[in-house]
Design a protein around this motif. Structure first.
Motif, PDB file in Angstrom:
ATOM      1  N   ASN A 181       0.828  -1.210   0.000  1.00  0.00           N
ATOM      2  CA  ASN A 181       0.000   0.000   0.000  1.00  0.00           C
ATOM      3  C   ASN A 181       0.861   1.257   0.000  1.00  0.00           C
ATOM      4  O   ASN A 181       0.568   2.239  -0.692  1.00  0.00           O
ATOM      5  CB  ASN A 181      -0.902   0.018   1.238  1.00  0.00           C
ATOM      6  CG  ASN A 181      -2.015  -1.005   1.163  1.00  0.00           C
ATOM      7  OD1 ASN A 181      -1.981  -1.919   0.345  1.00  0.00           O
ATOM      8  ND2 ASN A 181      -3.012  -0.861   2.020  1.00  0.00           N
ATOM      9  N   ILE A 182       1.925   1.219   0.792  1.00  0.00           N
ATOM     10  CA  ILE A 182       2.824   2.372   0.887  1.00  0.00           C
ATOM     11  C   ILE A 182       3.522   2.611  -0.457  1.00  0.00           C
ATOM     12  O   ILE A 182       3.726   3.754  -0.872  1.00  0.00           O
ATOM     13  CB  ILE A 182       3.866   2.154   2.001  1.00  0.00           C
ATOM     14  CG1 ILE A 182       3.192   1.727   3.309  1.00  0.00           C
ATOM     15  CG2 ILE A 182       4.703   3.399   2.201  1.00  0.00           C
ATOM     16  CD1 ILE A 182       2.242   2.721   3.882  1.00  0.00           C
ATOM     17  N   ILE A 183       3.885   1.527  -1.135  1.00  0.00           N
ATOM     18  CA  ILE A 183       4.528   1.647  -2.447  1.00  0.00           C
ATOM     19  C   ILE A 183       3.590   2.343  -3.432  1.00  0.00           C
ATOM     20  O   ILE A 183       4.012   3.216  -4.204  1.00  0.00           O
ATOM     21  CB  ILE A 183       4.945   0.255  -2.969  1.00  0.00           C
ATOM     22  CG1 ILE A 183       6.097  -0.299  -2.122  1.00  0.00           C
ATOM     23  CG2 ILE A 183       5.348   0.316  -4.440  1.00  0.00           C
ATOM     24  CD1 ILE A 183       6.466  -1.731  -2.448  1.00  0.00           C
ATOM     25  N   ASP A 184       2.321   1.972  -3.410  1.00  0.00           N
ATOM     26  CA  ASP A 184       1.353   2.617  -4.303  1.00  0.00           C
ATOM     27  C   ASP A 184       1.224   4.105  -3.994  1.00  0.00           C
ATOM     28  O   ASP A 184       1.134   4.935  -4.909  1.00  0.00           O
ATOM     29  CB  ASP A 184      -0.013   1.937  -4.173  1.00  0.00           C
ATOM     30  CG  ASP A 184      -0.025   0.542  -4.771  1.00  0.00           C
ATOM     31  OD1 ASP A 184       0.717   0.315  -5.746  1.00  0.00           O
ATOM     32  OD2 ASP A 184      -0.757  -0.319  -4.257  1.00  0.00           O
ATOM     33  N   PHE A 185       1.233   4.445  -2.718  1.00  0.00           N
ATOM     34  CA  PHE A 185       1.139   5.854  -2.337  1.00  0.00           C
ATOM     35  C   PHE A 185       2.364   6.631  -2.822  1.00  0.00           C
ATOM     36  O   PHE A 185       2.244   7.751  -3.336  1.00  0.00           O
ATOM     37  CB  PHE A 185       1.004   5.975  -0.816  1.00  0.00           C
ATOM     38  CG  PHE A 185       0.942   7.401  -0.325  1.00  0.00           C
ATOM     39  CD1 PHE A 185      -0.211   8.149  -0.483  1.00  0.00           C
ATOM     40  CD2 PHE A 185       2.045   7.990   0.282  1.00  0.00           C
ATOM     41  CE1 PHE A 185      -0.266   9.471  -0.039  1.00  0.00           C
ATOM     42  CE2 PHE A 185       2.001   9.298   0.728  1.00  0.00           C
ATOM     43  CZ  PHE A 185       0.836  10.045   0.564  1.00  0.00           C
TER      44      PHE A 185
END
Length: 438
Positions: A333-337
Protein backbone atom coordinates in the motif's frame (compact mmCIF):
# COMPACT_ATOMS: atom_id res chain seq x y z
CA UNK A 1 -2.14 -21.78 -8.52
CA UNK A 2 -0.54 -18.47 -9.43
CA UNK A 3 -0.17 -17.35 -5.82
CA UNK A 4 1.14 -20.67 -4.55
CA UNK A 5 3.76 -20.78 -7.31
CA UNK A 6 4.94 -17.33 -6.33
CA UNK A 7 5.34 -18.41 -2.71
CA UNK A 8 7.09 -21.71 -3.45
CA UNK A 9 10.65 -20.30 -3.91
CA UNK A 10 10.45 -18.95 -0.37
CA UNK A 11 10.37 -22.54 0.89
CA UNK A 12 13.93 -23.21 -0.27
CA UNK A 13 15.18 -19.74 0.61
CA UNK A 14 13.74 -19.87 4.14
CA UNK A 15 15.23 -23.31 4.69
CA UNK A 16 18.63 -21.85 3.91
CA UNK A 17 18.17 -18.59 5.78
CA UNK A 18 16.83 -20.17 8.98
CA UNK A 19 19.56 -22.81 8.99
CA UNK A 20 22.23 -20.13 8.65
CA UNK A 21 20.68 -17.96 11.34
CA UNK A 22 20.73 -20.86 13.77
CA UNK A 23 23.91 -22.67 12.80
CA UNK A 24 26.32 -20.36 10.97
CA UNK A 25 27.93 -19.21 14.21
CA UNK A 26 28.04 -22.84 15.36
CA UNK A 27 29.80 -23.79 12.13
CA UNK A 28 32.32 -20.98 12.48
CA UNK A 29 33.16 -21.87 16.08
CA UNK A 30 32.98 -25.66 16.19
CA UNK A 31 34.13 -26.53 12.68
CA UNK A 32 36.27 -23.62 11.51
CA UNK A 33 37.67 -22.94 14.97
CA UNK A 34 36.92 -19.25 15.41
CA UNK A 35 36.17 -17.84 18.84
CA UNK A 36 32.62 -16.90 19.70
CA UNK A 37 33.50 -13.23 19.53
CA UNK A 38 35.12 -13.60 16.11
CA UNK A 39 32.21 -15.61 14.73
CA UNK A 40 29.59 -13.21 16.08
CA UNK A 41 31.49 -10.20 14.78
CA UNK A 42 31.89 -11.81 11.36
CA UNK A 43 28.18 -12.54 10.95
CA UNK A 44 27.08 -9.15 12.32
CA UNK A 45 29.58 -7.32 10.11
CA UNK A 46 28.36 -9.20 7.04
CA UNK A 47 24.80 -8.07 7.77
CA UNK A 48 25.82 -4.46 8.32
CA UNK A 49 28.11 -4.21 5.28
CA UNK A 50 25.68 -6.01 2.98
CA UNK A 51 22.88 -3.63 4.00
CA UNK A 52 24.81 -0.84 2.24
CA UNK A 53 24.27 -2.67 -1.05
CA UNK A 54 20.51 -3.14 -0.63
CA UNK A 55 19.31 0.23 -1.98
CA UNK A 56 21.69 -0.14 -4.92
CA UNK A 57 20.25 -3.58 -5.64
CA UNK A 58 16.75 -2.14 -5.54
CA UNK A 59 17.68 0.87 -7.67
CA UNK A 60 19.44 -1.06 -10.42
CA UNK A 61 16.81 -3.79 -10.56
CA UNK A 62 14.28 -0.97 -11.03
CA UNK A 63 16.41 0.33 -13.91
CA UNK A 64 16.54 -3.16 -15.41
CA UNK A 65 12.76 -3.32 -15.27
CA UNK A 66 12.49 0.07 -16.95
CA UNK A 67 15.01 -0.60 -19.70
CA UNK A 68 14.54 -4.32 -20.41
CA UNK A 69 10.94 -4.69 -19.33
CA UNK A 70 11.65 -7.60 -16.99
CA UNK A 71 13.53 -8.34 -13.80
CA UNK A 72 13.28 -12.13 -13.62
CA UNK A 73 16.79 -12.65 -15.11
CA UNK A 74 18.13 -10.61 -12.19
CA UNK A 75 16.37 -12.96 -9.75
CA UNK A 76 17.58 -16.10 -11.52
CA UNK A 77 21.17 -14.83 -11.52
CA UNK A 78 20.99 -14.19 -7.79
CA UNK A 79 19.88 -17.78 -7.18
CA UNK A 80 22.96 -19.01 -9.01
CA UNK A 81 25.33 -16.82 -7.00
CA UNK A 82 23.51 -17.75 -3.79
CA UNK A 83 24.09 -21.44 -4.45
CA UNK A 84 27.75 -20.89 -5.30
CA UNK A 85 28.43 -19.00 -2.08
CA UNK A 86 26.70 -21.67 0.03
CA UNK A 87 28.91 -24.34 -1.53
CA UNK A 88 32.06 -22.26 -1.02
CA UNK A 89 31.20 -21.60 2.62
CA UNK A 90 30.38 -25.15 3.71
CA UNK A 91 32.22 -27.55 1.41
CA UNK A 92 35.94 -26.60 1.81
CA UNK A 93 37.83 -27.24 5.05
CA UNK A 94 38.42 -23.74 6.36
CA UNK A 95 40.94 -22.81 9.05
CA UNK A 96 40.89 -19.77 11.37
CA UNK A 97 43.67 -17.97 9.49
CA UNK A 98 41.43 -17.84 6.40
CA UNK A 99 38.72 -15.88 8.18
CA UNK A 100 39.04 -12.83 5.91
CA UNK A 101 38.27 -14.90 2.82
CA UNK A 102 35.48 -16.65 4.70
CA UNK A 103 34.02 -13.27 5.67
CA UNK A 104 34.02 -12.24 2.00
CA UNK A 105 32.10 -15.41 1.12
CA UNK A 106 29.54 -14.83 3.87
CA UNK A 107 29.19 -11.23 2.70
CA UNK A 108 28.69 -12.55 -0.83
CA UNK A 109 25.93 -14.81 0.44
CA UNK A 110 24.19 -11.89 2.18
CA UNK A 111 24.36 -9.73 -0.95
CA UNK A 112 23.12 -12.59 -3.14
CA UNK A 113 20.25 -13.22 -0.75
CA UNK A 114 19.21 -9.56 -0.97
CA UNK A 115 19.63 -9.67 -4.76
CA UNK A 116 17.04 -12.44 -4.80
CA UNK A 117 14.67 -11.16 -2.15
CA UNK A 118 14.32 -7.50 -3.17
CA UNK A 119 13.15 -7.97 -6.78
CA UNK A 120 11.28 -11.13 -5.77
CA UNK A 121 9.17 -9.16 -3.29
CA UNK A 122 8.64 -6.38 -5.82
CA UNK A 123 7.63 -8.90 -8.50
CA UNK A 124 4.50 -9.63 -6.49
CA UNK A 125 3.13 -6.23 -7.49
CA UNK A 126 3.20 -7.38 -11.11
CA UNK A 127 1.13 -10.50 -10.40
CA UNK A 128 -1.94 -9.14 -8.67
CA UNK A 129 -5.22 -8.54 -10.47
CA UNK A 130 -6.79 -6.60 -7.61
CA UNK A 131 -5.34 -4.83 -4.60
CA UNK A 132 -6.85 -7.42 -2.25
CA UNK A 133 -4.77 -10.13 -3.93
CA UNK A 134 -1.50 -8.81 -2.51
CA UNK A 135 -2.51 -10.01 0.97
CA UNK A 136 -3.06 -13.55 -0.29
CA UNK A 137 0.09 -13.49 -2.39
CA UNK A 138 2.39 -12.55 0.49
CA UNK A 139 0.52 -14.92 2.80
CA UNK A 140 1.47 -17.81 0.50
CA UNK A 141 5.05 -16.61 0.69
CA UNK A 142 4.92 -16.66 4.49
CA UNK A 143 3.22 -20.06 4.47
CA UNK A 144 5.92 -21.71 2.37
CA UNK A 145 8.56 -19.76 4.25
CA UNK A 146 7.31 -21.17 7.55
CA UNK A 147 7.48 -24.72 6.20
CA UNK A 148 10.98 -23.98 4.97
CA UNK A 149 11.88 -22.67 8.41
CA UNK A 150 10.85 -25.97 9.98
CA UNK A 151 12.97 -27.85 7.43
CA UNK A 152 15.88 -25.52 8.16
CA UNK A 153 15.61 -26.28 11.85
CA UNK A 154 15.68 -30.02 11.06
CA UNK A 155 18.62 -30.02 8.61
CA UNK A 156 21.28 -30.83 11.25
CA UNK A 157 20.07 -34.45 11.24
CA UNK A 158 22.12 -34.82 8.05
CA UNK A 159 25.20 -34.18 10.14
CA UNK A 160 24.29 -37.18 12.28
CA UNK A 161 23.89 -39.36 9.18
CA UNK A 162 27.25 -38.23 7.77
CA UNK A 163 29.32 -37.31 10.84
CA UNK A 164 32.64 -37.28 8.99
CA UNK A 165 31.45 -34.67 6.49
CA UNK A 166 30.81 -31.84 8.98
CA UNK A 167 28.43 -29.30 7.43
CA UNK A 168 28.92 -30.35 3.79
CA UNK A 169 25.70 -32.45 3.61
CA UNK A 170 23.66 -29.53 4.91
CA UNK A 171 25.25 -27.19 2.39
CA UNK A 172 24.52 -29.54 -0.50
CA UNK A 173 20.95 -30.07 0.74
CA UNK A 174 20.30 -26.31 0.79
CA UNK A 175 21.66 -25.88 -2.72
CA UNK A 176 19.60 -28.84 -3.95
CA UNK A 177 16.41 -27.32 -2.54
CA UNK A 178 17.16 -23.95 -4.12
CA UNK A 179 17.83 -25.49 -7.54
CA UNK A 180 14.83 -27.82 -7.33
CA UNK A 181 12.13 -25.41 -6.18
CA UNK A 182 13.02 -21.78 -6.89
CA UNK A 183 13.84 -21.73 -10.64
CA UNK A 184 11.05 -24.20 -11.42
CA UNK A 185 8.38 -22.07 -9.79
CA UNK A 186 9.74 -18.77 -11.11
CA UNK A 187 9.95 -20.12 -14.65
CA UNK A 188 6.19 -20.72 -14.57
CA UNK A 189 5.60 -17.04 -13.90
CA UNK A 190 5.40 -15.40 -17.28
CA UNK A 191 6.68 -11.90 -16.72
CA UNK A 192 5.33 -9.66 -19.43
CA UNK A 193 8.14 -7.86 -21.21
CA UNK A 194 6.94 -4.29 -21.15
CA UNK A 195 9.27 -1.32 -20.99
CA UNK A 196 7.91 1.45 -18.85
CA UNK A 197 6.83 4.59 -20.61
CA UNK A 198 7.65 7.23 -18.07
CA UNK A 199 7.42 10.82 -19.24
CA UNK A 200 10.50 11.99 -17.36
CA UNK A 201 13.79 10.26 -16.81
CA UNK A 202 14.21 8.07 -13.78
CA UNK A 203 15.63 9.97 -10.83
CA UNK A 204 19.05 9.19 -9.46
CA UNK A 205 19.47 6.89 -6.51
CA UNK A 206 20.15 9.44 -3.78
CA UNK A 207 17.44 11.74 -5.03
CA UNK A 208 15.02 8.82 -4.96
CA UNK A 209 16.07 7.99 -1.40
CA UNK A 210 15.52 11.60 -0.36
CA UNK A 211 12.03 11.57 -1.85
CA UNK A 212 11.30 8.28 -0.12
CA UNK A 213 12.22 9.39 3.39
CA UNK A 214 10.43 12.70 2.92
CA UNK A 215 7.31 10.61 2.48
CA UNK A 216 5.82 10.65 5.99
CA UNK A 217 3.64 7.65 5.27
CA UNK A 218 6.67 5.55 4.39
CA UNK A 219 8.83 6.94 7.21
CA UNK A 220 6.18 6.18 9.82
CA UNK A 221 5.74 2.61 8.68
CA UNK A 222 9.50 2.20 8.35
CA UNK A 223 9.92 3.25 11.98
CA UNK A 224 7.17 0.84 13.01
CA UNK A 225 8.80 -2.06 11.19
CA UNK A 226 12.28 -1.26 12.50
CA UNK A 227 11.24 -1.14 16.14
CA UNK A 228 9.04 -4.21 15.73
CA UNK A 229 11.91 -6.13 14.12
CA UNK A 230 14.26 -5.26 16.97
CA UNK A 231 11.71 -6.56 19.45
CA UNK A 232 11.13 -9.74 17.48
CA UNK A 233 14.89 -10.20 17.15
CA UNK A 234 15.26 -10.01 20.91
CA UNK A 235 12.33 -12.40 21.30
CA UNK A 236 13.75 -14.98 18.89
CA UNK A 237 17.22 -14.86 20.41
CA UNK A 238 15.99 -15.22 23.99
CA UNK A 239 13.25 -17.79 23.33
CA UNK A 240 15.32 -20.91 23.95
CA UNK A 241 16.85 -19.39 27.11
CA UNK A 242 13.38 -18.45 28.38
CA UNK A 243 12.05 -21.97 27.98
CA UNK A 244 15.12 -23.85 29.16
CA UNK A 245 16.52 -21.51 31.83
CA UNK A 246 13.35 -19.71 32.83
CA UNK A 247 10.80 -22.52 32.66
CA UNK A 248 13.22 -25.44 33.17
CA UNK A 249 12.21 -27.28 29.99
CA UNK A 250 14.49 -29.82 28.36
CA UNK A 251 15.86 -29.34 24.86
CA UNK A 252 13.39 -31.89 23.50
CA UNK A 253 10.44 -30.26 25.22
CA UNK A 254 11.52 -26.90 23.86
CA UNK A 255 11.76 -28.25 20.31
CA UNK A 256 8.26 -29.73 20.51
CA UNK A 257 6.91 -26.49 21.92
CA UNK A 258 8.46 -24.41 19.14
CA UNK A 259 7.18 -26.91 16.57
CA UNK A 260 3.63 -26.51 17.88
CA UNK A 261 4.07 -22.75 17.78
CA UNK A 262 5.14 -22.86 14.11
CA UNK A 263 2.17 -25.03 13.18
CA UNK A 264 -0.24 -22.63 14.89
CA UNK A 265 1.51 -19.72 13.19
CA UNK A 266 1.07 -21.30 9.74
CA UNK A 267 -2.55 -22.19 10.42
CA UNK A 268 -3.36 -18.63 11.50
CA UNK A 269 -2.16 -17.00 8.27
CA UNK A 270 -5.33 -17.74 6.23
CA UNK A 271 -7.42 -16.34 9.09
CA UNK A 272 -5.54 -13.05 9.03
CA UNK A 273 -5.73 -12.92 5.23
CA UNK A 274 -9.52 -13.22 5.31
CA UNK A 275 -9.78 -10.70 8.14
CA UNK A 276 -7.58 -8.18 6.31
CA UNK A 277 -9.53 -8.57 3.08
CA UNK A 278 -12.83 -7.93 4.86
CA UNK A 279 -11.86 -5.38 7.51
CA UNK A 280 -8.68 -3.88 6.07
CA UNK A 281 -4.96 -4.35 6.64
CA UNK A 282 -4.63 -1.38 8.98
CA UNK A 283 -7.20 -2.72 11.44
CA UNK A 284 -5.79 -6.25 11.23
CA UNK A 285 -2.23 -5.09 11.92
CA UNK A 286 -3.36 -2.83 14.75
CA UNK A 287 -5.30 -5.65 16.41
CA UNK A 288 -2.39 -8.05 16.03
CA UNK A 289 0.24 -5.64 17.34
CA UNK A 290 -1.78 -4.63 20.39
CA UNK A 291 -2.58 -8.25 21.23
CA UNK A 292 1.07 -9.25 20.85
CA UNK A 293 1.93 -6.51 23.36
CA UNK A 294 -0.52 -7.95 25.86
CA UNK A 295 0.74 -11.49 25.34
CA UNK A 296 4.33 -10.54 26.18
CA UNK A 297 3.18 -9.31 29.59
CA UNK A 298 1.99 -12.83 30.45
CA UNK A 299 5.32 -14.59 29.89
CA UNK A 300 6.92 -13.58 33.23
CA UNK A 301 4.02 -15.13 35.16
CA UNK A 302 4.05 -18.61 33.58
CA UNK A 303 5.08 -21.12 36.30
CA UNK A 304 7.98 -23.44 35.56
CA UNK A 305 6.94 -26.63 33.76
CA UNK A 306 3.24 -25.73 33.80
CA UNK A 307 2.47 -27.20 30.40
CA UNK A 308 -1.25 -26.38 30.43
CA UNK A 309 -0.60 -22.67 30.89
CA UNK A 310 2.39 -22.73 28.56
CA UNK A 311 0.68 -24.45 25.64
CA UNK A 312 -2.40 -22.28 26.06
CA UNK A 313 -0.19 -19.22 25.77
CA UNK A 314 1.73 -20.68 22.83
CA UNK A 315 -1.48 -21.30 20.89
CA UNK A 316 -2.69 -17.78 21.60
CA UNK A 317 0.68 -16.25 20.72
CA UNK A 318 0.97 -18.32 17.54
CA UNK A 319 -2.40 -17.12 16.29
CA UNK A 320 -1.65 -13.44 16.78
CA UNK A 321 1.97 -13.62 15.64
CA UNK A 322 0.56 -14.70 12.28
CA UNK A 323 -0.15 -11.02 11.76
CA UNK A 324 3.43 -10.58 10.53
CA UNK A 325 2.28 -12.17 7.26
CA UNK A 326 0.55 -8.85 6.54
CA UNK A 327 3.61 -6.65 6.99
CA UNK A 328 4.83 -6.87 3.40
CA UNK A 329 1.34 -6.55 1.97
CA UNK A 330 0.82 -3.31 3.89
CA UNK A 331 4.13 -2.07 2.52
CA UNK A 332 2.57 -2.67 -0.89
CA UNK A 333 0.00 0.00 0.00
CA UNK A 334 2.82 2.37 0.89
CA UNK A 335 4.53 1.65 -2.45
CA UNK A 336 1.35 2.62 -4.30
CA UNK A 337 1.14 5.85 -2.34
CA UNK A 338 4.76 6.69 -3.13
CA UNK A 339 4.15 5.90 -6.81
CA UNK A 340 1.21 8.30 -6.75
CA UNK A 341 3.24 11.06 -5.06
CA UNK A 342 6.38 10.77 -7.23
CA UNK A 343 4.91 9.45 -10.51
CA UNK A 344 7.58 6.73 -10.60
CA UNK A 345 7.63 3.01 -10.01
CA UNK A 346 10.26 2.34 -7.37
CA UNK A 347 9.10 -0.92 -5.78
CA UNK A 348 12.53 -2.57 -5.95
CA UNK A 349 14.25 0.43 -4.39
CA UNK A 350 11.70 0.56 -1.58
CA UNK A 351 12.16 -3.12 -0.83
CA UNK A 352 15.92 -2.52 -0.88
CA UNK A 353 15.60 0.19 1.74
CA UNK A 354 13.26 -2.13 3.63
CA UNK A 355 15.98 -4.78 3.73
CA UNK A 356 18.37 -2.33 5.40
CA UNK A 357 15.99 -2.04 8.32
CA UNK A 358 15.50 -5.80 8.43
CA UNK A 359 19.23 -6.50 8.63
CA UNK A 360 20.26 -3.72 10.99
CA UNK A 361 17.35 -4.25 13.36
CA UNK A 362 18.10 -7.98 13.46
CA UNK A 363 21.75 -7.27 14.27
CA UNK A 364 20.72 -4.77 16.95
CA UNK A 365 18.17 -7.20 18.38
CA UNK A 366 20.84 -9.89 18.69
CA UNK A 367 23.19 -7.41 20.36
CA UNK A 368 20.54 -6.30 22.86
CA UNK A 369 19.67 -9.92 23.59
CA UNK A 370 23.35 -10.60 24.31
CA UNK A 371 23.40 -7.79 26.85
CA UNK A 372 20.24 -9.17 28.46
CA UNK A 373 21.81 -12.62 28.70
CA UNK A 374 24.87 -11.17 30.44
CA UNK A 375 22.63 -9.54 33.03
CA UNK A 376 20.34 -12.54 33.55
CA UNK A 377 21.37 -16.06 32.53
CA UNK A 378 25.12 -15.51 32.86
CA UNK A 379 24.98 -13.41 36.03
CA UNK A 380 24.02 -15.48 39.06
CA UNK A 381 23.92 -12.42 41.31
CA UNK A 382 21.57 -10.40 39.12
CA UNK A 383 18.17 -9.40 40.46
CA UNK A 384 16.75 -9.64 36.93
CA UNK A 385 15.45 -12.91 35.49
CA UNK A 386 15.28 -14.13 31.91
CA UNK A 387 11.51 -14.45 32.36
CA UNK A 388 11.16 -10.74 33.14
CA UNK A 389 13.43 -9.72 30.27
CA UNK A 390 11.64 -12.00 27.80
CA UNK A 391 8.31 -10.48 28.77
CA UNK A 392 8.79 -6.84 29.72
CA UNK A 393 11.82 -6.21 27.52
CA UNK A 394 10.09 -7.35 24.33
CA UNK A 395 6.90 -5.58 25.44
CA UNK A 396 8.59 -2.17 25.31
CA UNK A 397 9.56 -2.60 21.65
CA UNK A 398 6.16 -3.93 20.63
CA UNK A 399 4.41 -1.12 22.50
CA UNK A 400 6.50 1.55 20.77
CA UNK A 401 5.87 -0.04 17.36
CA UNK A 402 2.13 -0.25 18.05
CA UNK A 403 1.86 3.39 19.10
CA UNK A 404 3.76 4.67 16.06
CA UNK A 405 1.65 2.54 13.73
CA UNK A 406 -1.66 3.62 15.25
CA UNK A 407 -0.66 7.28 14.94
CA UNK A 408 -0.31 6.91 11.17
CA UNK A 409 -3.34 8.40 9.43
CA UNK A 410 -2.93 6.52 6.15
CA UNK A 411 -5.36 3.60 5.98
CA UNK A 412 -7.09 1.26 3.54
CA UNK A 413 -9.64 3.88 2.50
CA UNK A 414 -6.86 6.29 1.58
CA UNK A 415 -5.19 3.54 -0.41
CA UNK A 416 -8.34 2.82 -2.39
CA UNK A 417 -8.55 6.51 -3.23
CA UNK A 418 -4.92 6.49 -4.43
CA UNK A 419 -5.58 3.51 -6.71
CA UNK A 420 -8.70 5.18 -8.07
CA UNK A 421 -6.77 8.36 -8.90
CA UNK A 422 -3.98 6.41 -10.59
CA UNK A 423 -6.49 4.51 -12.71
CA UNK A 424 -8.07 7.74 -13.85
CA UNK A 425 -5.03 9.97 -14.36
CA UNK A 426 -1.98 7.76 -14.90
CA UNK A 427 -2.85 4.08 -15.41
CA UNK A 428 0.67 3.33 -16.72
CA UNK A 429 1.91 3.65 -13.14
CA UNK A 430 -0.32 0.87 -11.89
CA UNK A 431 1.29 -2.51 -11.30
CA UNK A 432 -0.43 -4.96 -13.63
CA UNK A 433 -1.02 -8.65 -13.25
CA UNK A 434 0.83 -11.13 -15.42
CA UNK A 435 -0.37 -14.52 -16.51
CA UNK A 436 1.19 -17.89 -15.82
CA UNK A 437 2.04 -20.33 -18.50
CA UNK A 438 -0.55 -23.11 -18.71
Amino acid sequence: MQFSLYGLPQFAISTTEVFLRLHLVVYLTKIVGLSGTQAGAMVSASLIVSSIFDPFIGHYSDLMKEKLGQVKPFIMGSLLSLSIFIILIFIPDWIPSERVLLFILILGYQISYSSFLIPYLALAKELIKSEEDIVTLYAWRYFFGSIGAMVGVSLPFLGELFPAKNFAPMGLAMVALIILFAPTALSRIKEKVQKRKIERQSTKLFQSLLHLFKNNVFSGYYATFTILSIGLGVNQTLAVYYYQNGLKLTEGETSILLGVYMLIFCASIPIWVKFAQKKGKKLALTLGLVTMCCVTLIYPFIPSRNFVALYSLIVFAGVFTGIVALIDSYLSNIIDFHTYKQSEKKANLIFGVWRISDKLSRALGIYIAGIILDYTVYNSQSSYSIKDAFGYGVFLFLLAASIIFMLQKYNDQHHKKVIRILKQKNPDLLYKAEELEP
